[in-house]
Design a protein around this motif. Structure first.
Motif, mmCIF file in Angstrom:
data_model
loop_
_atom_site.group_PDB
_atom_site.id
_atom_site.type_symbol
_atom_site.label_atom_id
_atom_site.label_comp_id
_atom_site.label_asym_id
_atom_site.label_seq_id
_atom_site.Cartn_x
_atom_site.Cartn_y
_atom_site.Cartn_z
ATOM 1 N N ALA A 128 0.940 -1.095 0.013
ATOM 2 C CA ALA A 128 0.057 -0.057 -0.041
ATOM 3 C C ALA A 128 1.066 1.363 -0.092
ATOM 4 N N LEU A 129 2.020 1.154 0.218
ATOM 5 C CA LEU A 129 2.982 2.548 0.447
ATOM 6 C C LEU A 129 3.932 2.249 -0.782
ATOM 7 N N LEU A 130 3.714 1.848 -1.916
ATOM 8 C CA LEU A 130 4.443 1.666 -3.117
ATOM 9 C C LEU A 130 4.671 3.344 -3.566
ATOM 10 N N GLY A 131 5.832 3.742 -3.607
ATOM 11 C CA GLY A 131 6.341 4.989 -4.316
ATOM 12 C C GLY A 131 6.174 6.048 -3.363
ATOM 13 N N GLU A 132 5.474 5.718 -2.045
ATOM 14 C CA GLU A 132 5.398 6.825 -0.938
ATOM 15 C C GLU A 132 6.613 6.620 -0.024
ATOM 16 N N PRO A 133 7.336 7.790 0.183
ATOM 17 C CA PRO A 133 8.203 7.579 1.211
ATOM 18 C C PRO A 133 7.672 8.087 2.638
ATOM 19 N N ILE A 134 8.184 7.018 3.479
ATOM 20 C CA ILE A 134 7.574 7.174 4.848
ATOM 21 C C ILE A 134 8.770 7.555 5.834
ATOM 22 N N THR A 135 8.597 8.314 6.910
ATOM 23 C CA THR A 135 9.569 8.681 7.793
ATOM 24 C C THR A 135 9.189 8.198 9.112
ATOM 25 N N MET A 136 9.711 7.580 9.961
ATOM 26 C CA MET A 136 9.618 6.962 11.050
ATOM 27 C C MET A 136 10.598 7.487 12.487
ATOM 28 N N ASN A 137 10.007 8.165 13.243
ATOM 29 C CA ASN A 137 10.818 8.492 14.508
ATOM 30 C C ASN A 137 10.359 7.832 15.532
ATOM 31 N N THR A 138 11.111 6.831 16.233
ATOM 32 C CA THR A 138 10.531 5.846 17.271
ATOM 33 C C THR A 138 11.384 6.005 18.225
ATOM 34 N N PRO A 139 11.597 6.864 19.146
ATOM 35 C CA PRO A 139 12.438 6.757 20.402
ATOM 36 C C PRO A 139 12.082 5.743 21.240
ATOM 37 N N PHE A 140 13.193 5.314 22.082
ATOM 38 C CA PHE A 140 12.619 3.899 22.753
ATOM 39 C C PHE A 140 13.630 4.039 24.056
ATOM 40 N N GLU A 174 20.420 -0.056 30.877
ATOM 41 C CA GLU A 174 19.784 1.189 30.234
ATOM 42 C C GLU A 174 20.043 1.192 28.693
ATOM 43 N N VAL A 175 18.996 1.370 27.759
ATOM 44 C CA VAL A 175 19.128 1.264 26.620
ATOM 45 C C VAL A 175 18.249 2.326 26.194
ATOM 46 N N SER A 176 18.698 3.513 25.274
ATOM 47 C CA SER A 176 17.632 4.502 24.918
ATOM 48 C C SER A 176 18.324 5.030 23.627
ATOM 49 N N ILE A 177 17.173 5.351 22.771
ATOM 50 C CA ILE A 177 17.391 5.830 21.276
ATOM 51 C C ILE A 177 16.542 7.284 21.523
ATOM 52 N N PRO A 178 17.165 8.453 21.546
ATOM 53 C CA PRO A 178 16.581 9.590 21.498
ATOM 54 C C PRO A 178 15.663 9.796 20.073
ATOM 55 N N GLU A 179 14.743 10.731 20.326
ATOM 56 C CA GLU A 179 13.878 10.827 19.071
ATOM 57 C C GLU A 179 14.611 11.337 17.808
ATOM 58 N N ASP A 180 15.692 12.160 18.111
ATOM 59 C CA ASP A 180 16.319 12.938 17.145
ATOM 60 C C ASP A 180 17.471 11.763 16.621
ATOM 61 N N GLN A 181 17.639 10.725 16.997
ATOM 62 C CA GLN A 181 18.781 9.656 16.553
ATOM 63 C C GLN A 181 17.999 8.457 16.180
ATOM 64 N N SER A 182 16.579 8.537 15.975
ATOM 65 C CA SER A 182 15.930 7.475 15.621
ATOM 66 C C SER A 182 14.946 7.484 14.294
ATOM 67 N N THR A 183 15.614 8.040 13.394
ATOM 68 C CA THR A 183 14.924 8.360 11.966
ATOM 69 C C THR A 183 15.180 7.262 11.167
ATOM 70 N N LEU A 184 14.197 6.732 10.829
ATOM 71 C CA LEU A 184 14.139 5.755 9.473
ATOM 72 C C LEU A 184 13.292 6.296 8.329
ATOM 73 N N ASN A 185 13.861 6.212 7.287
ATOM 74 C CA ASN A 185 13.409 6.665 6.073
ATOM 75 C C ASN A 185 13.139 5.424 5.102
ATOM 76 N N LEU A 186 11.940 5.075 4.549
ATOM 77 C CA LEU A 186 11.673 4.158 3.763
ATOM 78 C C LEU A 186 10.902 4.297 2.682
ATOM 79 N N THR A 187 11.303 3.875 1.540
ATOM 80 C CA THR A 187 10.491 4.045 0.198
ATOM 81 C C THR A 187 10.661 2.737 -0.632
ATOM 82 N N THR A 188 9.486 2.143 -1.102
ATOM 83 C CA THR A 188 9.401 1.141 -1.815
ATOM 84 C C THR A 188 9.118 1.504 -3.481
ATOM 85 N N ASP A 189 10.285 0.861 -4.255
ATOM 86 C CA ASP A 189 10.117 1.290 -5.774
ATOM 87 C C ASP A 189 9.103 0.736 -6.209
ATOM 88 N N GLU A 190 8.220 1.628 -7.127
ATOM 89 C CA GLU A 190 6.900 1.067 -7.634
ATOM 90 C C GLU A 190 7.117 0.051 -8.726
#
Length: 194
Positions: A128-140, A174-190
């Motif tokens: 459903a995400l073909l050709g649409e870039p998505i950006t995910m920031n997932t702090p942990f 202690e394991v932590s990933i701040p929001e500004d260091q947890s960016t994932l950019n994903l694009t699926t080629d159509e």
């Protein structure tokens, strides 16, 4: 925002029970000697959906269905947290009007803030995400620590009891990933799904 002063409120009203001393060390148990054996307490929080949204009944069977959940999610801010408390040992001794308590707990706290696209991708795949870039920031954040405590209470009269508890906290994870260091950019080629 929501804040909780105690991890569990029902224990405070269990007068005469060992569990009441967890929220107020001045509350003395009825027994002269208490040995609290290992026990587990867990609390999970989710800001976006309820259990009844996630589990539906189809053909008489309960099934997990994220299709009901995905429309309820916020685009970026869906909080999930977990609090785990493992009471290793606790001891309470009463000598006339004096109560002496000591014990050891191990605790774990986990937190994450996830976007709607992450759940959609995990449940429905990337078709459903073909050709649409998505950006995910997932702090942990994941924290684990020991809590060693010593306390006591003294019953002055029938209406007044004073109590105190001191704790030594010792972290072991202690394991932590701040929001500004947890960016994932994903694009699926159509064309070739790469």
């Amino acid at each position: 925002s929501t804040g909780f002063a105690q991890h569990e409120l029902n224990t405070h009203f269990m007068t005469g029970m060992w569990q009441a001393t967890k929220t107020n060390p001045a509350m003395m148990p009825d027994a002269k000697v208490v040995v609290a054996l290992p026990s587990i307490y867990s609390s999970t929080y989710n800001s976006s959906f309820t259990f009844s949204n996630l589990v539906t009944t189809q053909n008489g069977q309960d099934i997990i269905d994220f299709n009901n959940v995905i429309p309820l999610l916020d685009e970026q801010n869906n909080i999930v947290s977990e609090y785990l408390n493992f009471d290793v040992i606790g001891v309470s001794l009463i000598f006339d009007n004096l109560n002496v308590q000591f014990g050891w707990d191990t605790r774990g706290i986990g937190y994450s803030n996830y976007p709607k696209d992450l759940v959609n991708l995990a449940w429905n795949g990337n078709a459903a995400l073909l050709g649409e870039p998505i950006t995910m920031n997932t702090p942990f954040i994941l924290t684990g620590f020991h809590s060693f405590y010593v306390g006591g209470s003294y019953k002055i009269n029938e209406n007044i009891t004073v109590g105190v508890r001191g704790k030594l906290l010792s972290g072991f994870a202690e394991v932590s990933i701040p929001e500004d260091q947890s960016t994932l950019n994903l694009t699926t080629d159509e064309d070739n799904y790469a």
